[in-house]
Design an enzyme around this catalytic site. Sequence first.
Site, PDB file in Angstrom:
ATOM      1  N   ASP A  20       0.836  -1.209   0.000  1.00 52.52           N
ATOM      2  CA  ASP A  20       0.000   0.000   0.000  1.00 52.52           C
ATOM      3  C   ASP A  20       0.870   1.258   0.000  1.00 52.52           C
ATOM      4  OD1 ASP A  20      -2.306   1.474   0.026  1.00 52.52           O
ATOM      5  OD2 ASP A  20      -2.721   1.194   2.151  1.00 52.52           O
ATOM      6  N   HIS A  37       2.332   3.402  -9.116  1.00 57.81           N
ATOM      7  CA  HIS A  37       2.202   1.961  -9.362  1.00 57.81           C
ATOM      8  C   HIS A  37       3.424   1.431 -10.105  1.00 57.81           C
ATOM      9  CE1 HIS A  37      -1.692   2.034  -7.640  1.00 57.81           C
ATOM     10  NE2 HIS A  37      -2.287   2.688  -8.618  1.00 57.81           N
ATOM     11  N   LEU A 131      11.598 -20.000  -4.920  1.00 57.83           N
ATOM     12  CA  LEU A 131      10.503 -19.249  -4.282  1.00 57.83           C
ATOM     13  C   LEU A 131       9.177 -19.440  -5.022  1.00 57.83           C
ATOM     14  CD1 LEU A 131       9.648 -16.830  -2.304  1.00 57.83           C
ATOM     15  CD2 LEU A 131      10.133 -15.343  -4.253  1.00 57.83           C
TER      16      LEU A 131
HETATM   17  C1  FPP Z   1      -2.049   0.117  -3.361  1.00 58.30           C
HETATM   18  O1  FPP Z   1      -1.551   1.442  -3.314  1.00 58.30           O
HETATM   19  C2  FPP Z   1      -1.498  -0.582  -4.525  1.00 58.30           C
HETATM   20  C3  FPP Z   1      -2.225  -1.196  -5.512  1.00 58.30           C
HETATM   21  C4  FPP Z   1      -3.685  -1.252  -5.557  1.00 58.30           C
HETATM   22  C5  FPP Z   1      -1.553  -1.827  -6.661  1.00 58.30           C
HETATM   23  C6  FPP Z   1      -0.385  -2.662  -6.269  1.00 58.30           C
HETATM   24  C7  FPP Z   1       0.301  -3.126  -7.469  1.00 58.30           C
HETATM   25  C8  FPP Z   1       1.625  -3.067  -7.670  1.00 58.30           C
HETATM   26  C9  FPP Z   1       2.594  -2.552  -6.693  1.00 58.30           C
HETATM   27  C10 FPP Z   1       2.178  -3.624  -8.902  1.00 58.30           C
HETATM   28  C11 FPP Z   1       2.642  -5.029  -8.647  1.00 58.30           C
HETATM   29  C12 FPP Z   1       2.768  -5.698  -9.931  1.00 58.30           C
HETATM   30  C13 FPP Z   1       2.815  -7.037 -10.131  1.00 58.30           C
HETATM   31  C14 FPP Z   1       2.885  -7.548 -11.526  1.00 58.30           C
HETATM   32  C15 FPP Z   1       2.795  -8.021  -9.033  1.00 58.30           C
HETATM   33  P1  FPP Z   1      -2.591   2.622  -3.375  1.00 58.30           P
HETATM   34  O2  FPP Z   1      -2.813   2.967  -4.807  1.00 58.30           O
HETATM   35  O3  FPP Z   1      -3.832   2.229  -2.641  1.00 58.30           O
HETATM   36  O4  FPP Z   1      -1.819   3.770  -2.644  1.00 58.30           O
HETATM   37  P2  FPP Z   1      -2.473   4.919  -1.742  1.00 58.30           P
HETATM   38  O5  FPP Z   1      -3.060   4.239  -0.552  1.00 58.30           O
HETATM   39  O6  FPP Z   1      -1.290   5.759  -1.393  1.00 58.30           O
HETATM   40  O7  FPP Z   1      -3.475   5.624  -2.587  1.00 58.30           O
END
Ligand code: FPP
Length: 249
Positions: A20, A37, A131
């Site tokens: 997050d 992201h 893994l």
């Molecule tokens: C939450 O941060 C994150 C997500 C909903 C997306 C997570 C995805 C990735 C990190 C990419 C991973 C990729 C692969 C292929 C495994 P948020 O957007 O809710 O952040 P915020 O709380 O600051 O708004």
Amino acid sequence: MTTPDNSPDKLPQHLAVVMDGNGRWAKKRFMPRTAGHKAGVNATRKLVAACAARGIPVLTVFAFSSENWNRPEQEVSTLMSLFVTTLSSEISKLHKQNVQVRFIGDRTRFDECLQKGIMDAEQLTRNNTGLVFNIAANYGGRWDIVNAARQLLQKHSGESVTEERFAQYLQTPDLPDVDLFIRTGGEQRISNFLIWQSAYAELYFTDTLWPDFDEQSLHQALDWYAERERRFGKTSKQIQQEQQNKQAS
Ligand code: FPP
């Protein structure tokens, strides 16, 4: 530097991560959320390498929850493209690293291209012995449980229901329960992630935003975990006695 204690009772056998803070990371830099992201993908790549190096057998990350469809259309579509491009650019490297890539969640809602990418990635890496990298995509813990219950009813109606039999129908039938559950980004919630599998997990919350979570952050979490006394309902005295008996034998 001291050598880390990698014995199974000190090292999580299954690590679950809620990644997050991507949006806030980008906002702090006056960048669009999608840039967060993209930076999040880099952090995920580093995490996989660090888990493999440390000898953690199973890592599950929450890439996209069933509730994430409710985000603005543009963000959802960017995330989908990011999954497709990341899968195609990373999969051969992961394969070379002996990583077994798996997906959990309801993949039927993804477009054909992503579904094919998922299938190809699983197929290519299925015999790898390193893994297990489990990616939760369109996943929700309640969905997982209801889905398991539905299948159990179809296949074993009338037979007794045990926890073991039930767990065979979850998305993670052959994986150990989650030992360590990490959530970055400062919120202290489980958000419907692996709720059955995390029943006895140690919960670790950090303010670090996901794109900033690096190898050192992981080691801090693992050091914290190694100090936890895991009681599984027993008393502290019983646990200490068990440890003494183990050392004496
Ligand atoms: C939450 O941060 C994150 C997500 C909903 C997306 C997570 C995805 C990735 C990190 C990419 C991973 C990729 C692969 C292929 C495994 P948020 O957007 O809710 O952040 P915020 O709380 O600051 O708004």
